[in-house]
Design a protein around this motif. Structure first.
Motif, PDB file in Angstrom:
ATOM      1  N   THR A   9       0.825  -1.213   0.000  1.00 47.54           N
ATOM      2  CA  THR A   9       0.000   0.000   0.000  1.00 47.54           C
ATOM      3  C   THR A   9       0.861   1.266   0.000  1.00 47.54           C
ATOM      4  O   THR A   9       2.010   1.261   0.467  1.00 47.54           O
ATOM      5  N   PHE A  11      -0.176   3.685   1.814  1.00 53.72           N
ATOM      6  CA  PHE A  11      -0.380   4.150   3.197  1.00 53.72           C
ATOM      7  C   PHE A  11       0.812   3.765   4.080  1.00 53.72           C
ATOM      8  O   PHE A  11       1.167   4.486   5.024  1.00 53.72           O
ATOM      9  N   PRO A  39      -3.955   1.842  -2.648  1.00 52.82           N
ATOM     10  CA  PRO A  39      -3.853   2.949  -1.686  1.00 52.82           C
ATOM     11  C   PRO A  39      -3.774   2.490  -0.225  1.00 52.82           C
ATOM     12  O   PRO A  39      -2.915   2.962   0.534  1.00 52.82           O
ATOM     13  N   GLY A  40      -4.679   1.611   0.189  1.00 48.41           N
ATOM     14  CA  GLY A  40      -4.705   1.229   1.610  1.00 48.41           C
ATOM     15  C   GLY A  40      -5.178  -0.192   1.817  1.00 48.41           C
ATOM     16  O   GLY A  40      -5.513  -0.912   0.869  1.00 48.41           O
ATOM     17  N   ILE A  41      -5.212  -0.578   3.101  1.00 50.25           N
ATOM     18  CA  ILE A  41      -5.470  -1.984   3.443  1.00 50.25           C
ATOM     19  C   ILE A  41      -6.811  -2.500   2.926  1.00 50.25           C
ATOM     20  O   ILE A  41      -6.918  -3.663   2.558  1.00 50.25           O
ATOM     21  N   LYS A  42      -7.841  -1.650   2.938  1.00 54.57           N
ATOM     22  CA  LYS A  42      -9.154  -2.154   2.511  1.00 54.57           C
ATOM     23  C   LYS A  42      -9.189  -2.489   1.018  1.00 54.57           C
ATOM     24  O   LYS A  42     -10.118  -3.148   0.552  1.00 54.57           O
ATOM     25  N   ASP A  43      -8.183  -2.013   0.289  1.00 59.51           N
ATOM     26  CA  ASP A  43      -8.102  -2.328  -1.142  1.00 59.51           C
ATOM     27  C   ASP A  43      -7.338  -3.637  -1.397  1.00 59.51           C
ATOM     28  O   ASP A  43      -7.245  -4.095  -2.539  1.00 59.51           O
ATOM     29  N   TRP A  64      -0.368  -1.673   6.654  1.00 61.58           N
ATOM     30  CA  TRP A  64       0.083  -0.778   7.726  1.00 61.58           C
ATOM     31  C   TRP A  64      -1.169  -0.167   8.332  1.00 61.58           C
ATOM     32  O   TRP A  64      -1.951   0.471   7.621  1.00 61.58           O
ATOM     33  N   VAL A  65      -1.363  -0.387   9.638  1.00 57.99           N
ATOM     34  CA  VAL A  65      -2.575   0.094  10.296  1.00 57.99           C
ATOM     35  C   VAL A  65      -2.236   1.299  11.168  1.00 57.99           C
ATOM     36  O   VAL A  65      -1.325   1.227  12.005  1.00 57.99           O
ATOM     37  N   GLY A  66      -2.966   2.386  10.961  1.00 63.26           N
ATOM     38  CA  GLY A  66      -2.740   3.601  11.745  1.00 63.26           C
ATOM     39  C   GLY A  66      -3.136   3.424  13.206  1.00 63.26           C
ATOM     40  O   GLY A  66      -3.506   2.332  13.644  1.00 63.26           O
ATOM     41  N   LEU A  70     -10.637   3.990  14.058  1.00 67.73           N
ATOM     42  CA  LEU A  70     -11.130   3.817  12.685  1.00 67.73           C
ATOM     43  C   LEU A  70     -10.154   2.960  11.867  1.00 67.73           C
ATOM     44  O   LEU A  70     -10.562   2.093  11.087  1.00 67.73           O
ATOM     45  N   ASP A  71      -8.854   3.206  12.077  1.00 67.16           N
ATOM     46  CA  ASP A  71      -7.835   2.390  11.400  1.00 67.16           C
ATOM     47  C   ASP A  71      -7.960   0.924  11.814  1.00 67.16           C
ATOM     48  O   ASP A  71      -7.878   0.019  10.992  1.00 67.16           O
ATOM     49  N   SER A  74     -10.830  -0.661  10.251  1.00 66.75           N
ATOM     50  CA  SER A  74     -10.508  -0.900   8.829  1.00 66.75           C
ATOM     51  C   SER A  74      -9.708  -2.192   8.687  1.00 66.75           C
ATOM     52  O   SER A  74      -9.904  -2.952   7.738  1.00 66.75           O
TER      53      SER A  74
HETATM   54  C1  LIG Z   1      -9.316   4.767   8.235  1.00 66.60           C
HETATM   55  C2  LIG Z   1      -8.330   4.147   7.315  1.00 66.60           C
HETATM   56  N1  LIG Z   1      -7.237   3.573   7.875  1.00 66.60           N
HETATM   57  C3  LIG Z   1      -6.318   2.962   7.077  1.00 66.60           C
HETATM   58  C4  LIG Z   1      -5.195   2.314   7.641  1.00 66.60           C
HETATM   59  O1  LIG Z   1      -4.972   2.296   8.845  1.00 66.60           O
HETATM   60  N2  LIG Z   1      -4.323   1.734   6.787  1.00 66.60           N
HETATM   61  C5  LIG Z   1      -4.494   1.721   5.436  1.00 66.60           C
HETATM   62  O2  LIG Z   1      -3.653   1.151   4.729  1.00 66.60           O
HETATM   63  N3  LIG Z   1      -5.567   2.326   4.884  1.00 66.60           N
HETATM   64  C6  LIG Z   1      -6.474   2.947   5.663  1.00 66.60           C
HETATM   65  N4  LIG Z   1      -7.555   3.561   5.114  1.00 66.60           N
HETATM   66  C7  LIG Z   1      -7.688   3.589   3.646  1.00 66.60           C
HETATM   67  C8  LIG Z   1      -8.504   2.394   3.109  1.00 66.60           C
HETATM   68  O3  LIG Z   1      -7.831   1.182   3.393  1.00 66.60           O
HETATM   69  C9  LIG Z   1      -8.714   2.484   1.576  1.00 66.60           C
HETATM   70  O4  LIG Z   1      -7.497   2.681   0.922  1.00 66.60           O
HETATM   71  C10 LIG Z   1      -9.664   3.590   1.185  1.00 66.60           C
HETATM   72  O5  LIG Z   1     -10.870   3.484   1.898  1.00 66.60           O
HETATM   73  C11 LIG Z   1      -9.946   3.586  -0.337  1.00 66.60           C
HETATM   74  O6  LIG Z   1     -10.599   2.386  -0.733  1.00 66.60           O
HETATM   75  C12 LIG Z   1      -8.496   4.138   5.932  1.00 66.60           C
HETATM   76  C13 LIG Z   1      -9.707   4.780   5.330  1.00 66.60           C
END
Ligand SMILES: Cc1nc2c(=O)[nH]c(=O)nc-2n(C[C@H](O)[C@H](O)[C@H](O)CO)c1C
Length: 154
Positions: A9, A11, A39-43, A64-66, A70-71, A74
């Motif tokens: 990612t 992120f 872009p981020g973990i949910k993808d 990588w989790v923030g 909310l992170d 996610s």
């Molecule tokens: C709240 C949040 N936290 C994280 C995170 O800790 N780590 C990460 O890689 N991505 C995060 N994202 C972004 C989502 O995973 C995702 O990229 C977006 O919602 C776009 O689909 C989001 C929205």
């Protein structure tokens, strides 16, 4: 020929994708490796699914989790997605996750990310190339990724 997928990612604060590729390449030099950066973990679940659909034998995801709740939620959603993908495809997805609040010191966090990525990239190669008993010699040994091994209880 074996094919590995690497999902990472933008992120993430450490380039774990490059580390995983280097390790897989040194462990299994003849294999093909496909990288997919999102872009981020949910993808990551759909990226992993697409790599498996393209013929990857196994995938490593590098999340990588923030620090916020909310992170963390996610990540829970991501983890369920990754597990579902494994069940649907009958393929391993090694879910490497660094939680930003695991340690305070950034240098230590980077070391943790490198160690966890390296050890799990090796685990992926063992499972994909050598099969279901490849890790059996290490069963019950208290191995840890990102930290010193806990060791067995005698
Ligand atoms: C709240 C949040 N936290 C994280 C995170 O800790 N780590 C990460 O890689 N991505 C995060 N994202 C972004 C989502 O995973 C995702 O990229 C977006 O919602 C776009 O689909 C989001 C929205």
């Amino acid at each position: 020929m074996r094919k590995y997928g690497v999902v990472d990612t933008t992120f993430s604060r450490v380039d774990m994708g490059s580390i995983a590729i280097k390790v897989i390449r040194s462990e299994d030099p003849d294999a093909e490796i496909i990288r997919y950066t999102v872009p981020g973990i949910k993808d990551m679940p759909v990226a992993a699914k697409r790599l498996l659909d393209e013929g990857c034998d196994g995938v490593i995801t590098l999340g990588w989790v923030g620090k916020t709740m909310l992170d963390k939620y996610s990540y829970l959603a991501t983890s369920i997605g990754l597990i579902m993908t494994q069940i649907l495809t009958s393929r391993h997805i090694i879910d490497v996750t660094v939680h930003e609040d695991e340690v305070d010191d950034e240098e230590k966090l980077k070391e943790l990310a490198i160690d966890r990525t390296t050890k799990h990239a090796k685990n992926l190669v063992r499972l994909v190339r050598d099969g279901k008993n490849a890790l059996t010699p290490y069963a019950g040994k208290g191995l840890r990724q990102g930290y010193e091994n806990a060791g067995p209880i005698d």
